[in-house]
Write a protein that holds these residues in place. Structure first.
Motif, PDB file in Angstrom:
ATOM      1  N   LEU A 392       4.953  -8.455   1.720  1.00 38.21           N
ATOM      2  CA  LEU A 392       4.131  -9.017   0.643  1.00 38.21           C
ATOM      3  C   LEU A 392       4.952  -9.921  -0.271  1.00 38.21           C
ATOM      4  O   LEU A 392       4.482 -10.971  -0.712  1.00 38.21           O
ATOM      5  N   ARG A 396       3.717 -12.795   3.207  1.00 38.84           N
ATOM      6  CA  ARG A 396       3.215 -12.586   4.558  1.00 38.84           C
ATOM      7  C   ARG A 396       2.302 -11.373   4.583  1.00 38.84           C
ATOM      8  O   ARG A 396       2.415 -10.489   3.719  1.00 38.84           O
ATOM      9  N   PRO A 397       1.428 -11.328   5.565  1.00 32.34           N
ATOM     10  CA  PRO A 397       1.118 -12.322   6.599  1.00 32.34           C
ATOM     11  C   PRO A 397       0.484 -13.584   5.988  1.00 32.34           C
ATOM     12  O   PRO A 397       0.001 -13.561   4.852  1.00 32.34           O
ATOM     13  N   GLU A 398       0.490 -14.651   6.760  1.00 28.27           N
ATOM     14  CA  GLU A 398      -0.087 -15.902   6.260  1.00 28.27           C
ATOM     15  C   GLU A 398      -1.597 -15.806   6.091  1.00 28.27           C
ATOM     16  O   GLU A 398      -2.180 -16.451   5.212  1.00 28.27           O
ATOM     17  N   ARG A 403      -3.435 -10.175   4.344  1.00 29.07           N
ATOM     18  CA  ARG A 403      -2.470  -9.875   3.277  1.00 29.07           C
ATOM     19  C   ARG A 403      -3.129  -9.033   2.186  1.00 29.07           C
ATOM     20  O   ARG A 403      -2.521  -8.107   1.648  1.00 29.07           O
ATOM     21  N   ARG A 404      -4.377  -9.323   1.857  1.00 24.76           N
ATOM     22  CA  ARG A 404      -5.077  -8.526   0.842  1.00 24.76           C
ATOM     23  C   ARG A 404      -5.260  -7.087   1.305  1.00 24.76           C
ATOM     24  O   ARG A 404      -5.074  -6.141   0.534  1.00 24.76           O
ATOM     25  N   ARG A 407      -2.001  -5.347   1.055  1.00 29.30           N
ATOM     26  CA  ARG A 407      -1.683  -5.047  -0.346  1.00 29.30           C
ATOM     27  C   ARG A 407      -2.451  -3.817  -0.826  1.00 29.30           C
ATOM     28  O   ARG A 407      -1.904  -2.954  -1.517  1.00 29.30           O
TER      29      ARG A 407
END
Length: 438
Positions: A392, A396-398, A403-404, A407
């Protein structure tokens, strides 16, 4: 007093039902760190009710390490022995962590069992650590010889001599792993027959049998393949020298159907029976001198410091990319380093199964890249959190959605307690995120 265990199999959740339905199982062994004394798996409770013995097998104590055994880990092992009504507990002759005050360096975790040098310093430290463990445990302790991919330079004893002195000085029982003897034969050129001839066979508590695979030019003790003929032959040799109190088949993954497990157990029993027949047909061998537990002074602190420096240098080379210490085979050390990183990736995927799902096919390459620069300093759960945090921080990830989700996964697990899922709390969190973006 020797406990007669009989024929056993390693209990794993994946084969719990098969083990329960299998005839002729006298006992099972369970990885101690994988069970909670207050919440034992129902399968284990049912087996115990049927009179099946359950033995806890520890993997995290690190008796061969330079530091004295951790009191909390010993207490946890003792609790599991009591909860399971076990007649004994077992651990390994290995080190699993290094660093700390004795070497004035950061602590490092191997996440794997690594060999101790067969030196007087290491033996003195190991004997004192074993005595500390024996005093803390409510039942007898047995310790296991491990498989190794590399050798220490300047060793002063053979494996058999090292184990004999350990048992002689402490009275500890021995868990003889014949698969590990085969591994050390292939990888280090050590003669299994010589090791057996040098062991105090009257100290044998039980025997492990397992399969492996050859990869990268070395033999890996995988516990994921059928038991090969050379391992069964070593078991026959052992059984011709002494009647093993118990023999247990280990299998940790790539589990066959119940019939396949039964076939492997039958092969193990046949190998033991063959050895027993051979000893009846031959002149009985004289017994080795009985092991004695004599009180001795604790090992000198300089011995612990020397061992700490040596083990820290080795583990740092394996997990932190520092130079390989002089005298070690660089090729074998590279194989061991890759194996440790691969095991970290596999175990993290098991303790945090959401990560391979969230990251898809990119999980493994991302984790191995992380492992190259971030040695493990605590357990695997912490490792999973640190891995995601690093991803994070690097943006990344793109893929934004991925990514959310990652997270959210990290936030759910990184705090002192799980995040609330109540609608009002979730709405407050979402509102706070929107305000922070303004």
């Amino acid at each position: 007093m020797t406990v007669r265990l009989g024929t056993g199999i390693g209990w794993r959740p994946e084969i719990a039902e098969a083990v329960e339905g299998m005839a002729g199982i006298d006992w099972v062994e369970v990885v101690a760190e994988n069970v909670c004394p207050g919440h034992l798996p129902e399968s284990l409770l049912r087996l115990r009710e049927r009179g099946v013995t359950v033995v806890p097998h520890g993997v995290g104590l690190g008796l061969g390490g330079a530091e004295r055994p951790d009191a909390g880990r010993l207490e946890a092992l003792a609790e599991r022995a009591t909860a399971l009504g076990a007649p004994l507990v077992t651990e390994h002759i290995a080190f699993v962590r290094a660093g700390g005050p004795l070497s004035a360096s950061p602590r490092l975790e191997a996440g794997h069992l690594l060999p101790v040098p067969r030196t007087r310093d290491a033996l003195d430290v190991l004997c004192e650590n074993v005595r500390i463990a024996q005093d803390a445990l409510p039942v007898p302790l047995a310790v296991e010889n491990i498989a190794a991919l590399f050798s220490w330079p300047g060793e002063e004893m053979t494996e058999g001599q090292f184990l004999y002195e350990l048992a002689d000085r402490t009275g500890v029982r021995l868990l003889v792993d014949v698969a590990n003897l085969h591994t050390n034969h292939v990888n280090r050129g050590e003669d299994p027959a010589r090791a057996l001839a040098e062991l105090p066979l009257e100290a044998v508590a039980y025997v492990h049998v397992a399969g492996g695979v050859e990869r990268d030019g070395v033999w890996h003790d995988s516990h994921a393949h059928p038991v090969p003929r050379p391992v069964l032959d070593i078991l026959t040799d052992l059984a011709s020298r002494v009647s093993p109190p118990g023999v247990l088949l280990e299998r940790d993954e790539n589990f066959p159907e119940p019939a396949g497990l039964r076939d492997e157990l039958d092969a193990v029993q046949a190998a033991v029976a063959k050895g027993a027949a051979e000893v009846r047909a031959e002149e009985v061998r004289p017994a080795a001198p009985a092991a004695r537990a004599e009180p001795e002074e604790g090992c000198p602190e300089p011995a612990r410091q020397r061992l700490a420096l040596a083990q820290t240098a080795v583990l740092s080379a394996l997990v932190a990319g520092t130079p390989v210490p002089e005298g070690f085979d660089r090729g074998r050390m590279a194989v061991q380093a890759r194996a440790l990183a691969a095991k970290r990736a596999d175990v993290v995927a098991k303790v945090a199964p959401e990560l391979p799902v969230l990251l898809g096919g990119g999980y493994r390459s991302a984790f191995l890249a992380y492992a190259q620069s971030r040695p493990m300093t605590e357990g695997y759960r912490r490792d999973a959190l640190d891995f995601v945090e690093q991803l994070l921080l690097a943006g990344r990830p793109e893929d934004g959605r991925m990514r959310r989700e990652l997270r959210e996964w990290w936030l759910e697990r990184s705090g002192p307690k799980p995040r609330s899922h109540r609608p009002a709390v979730r709405l407050a969190r979402a509102t706070r995120r929107v305000l922070l973006r303004r």
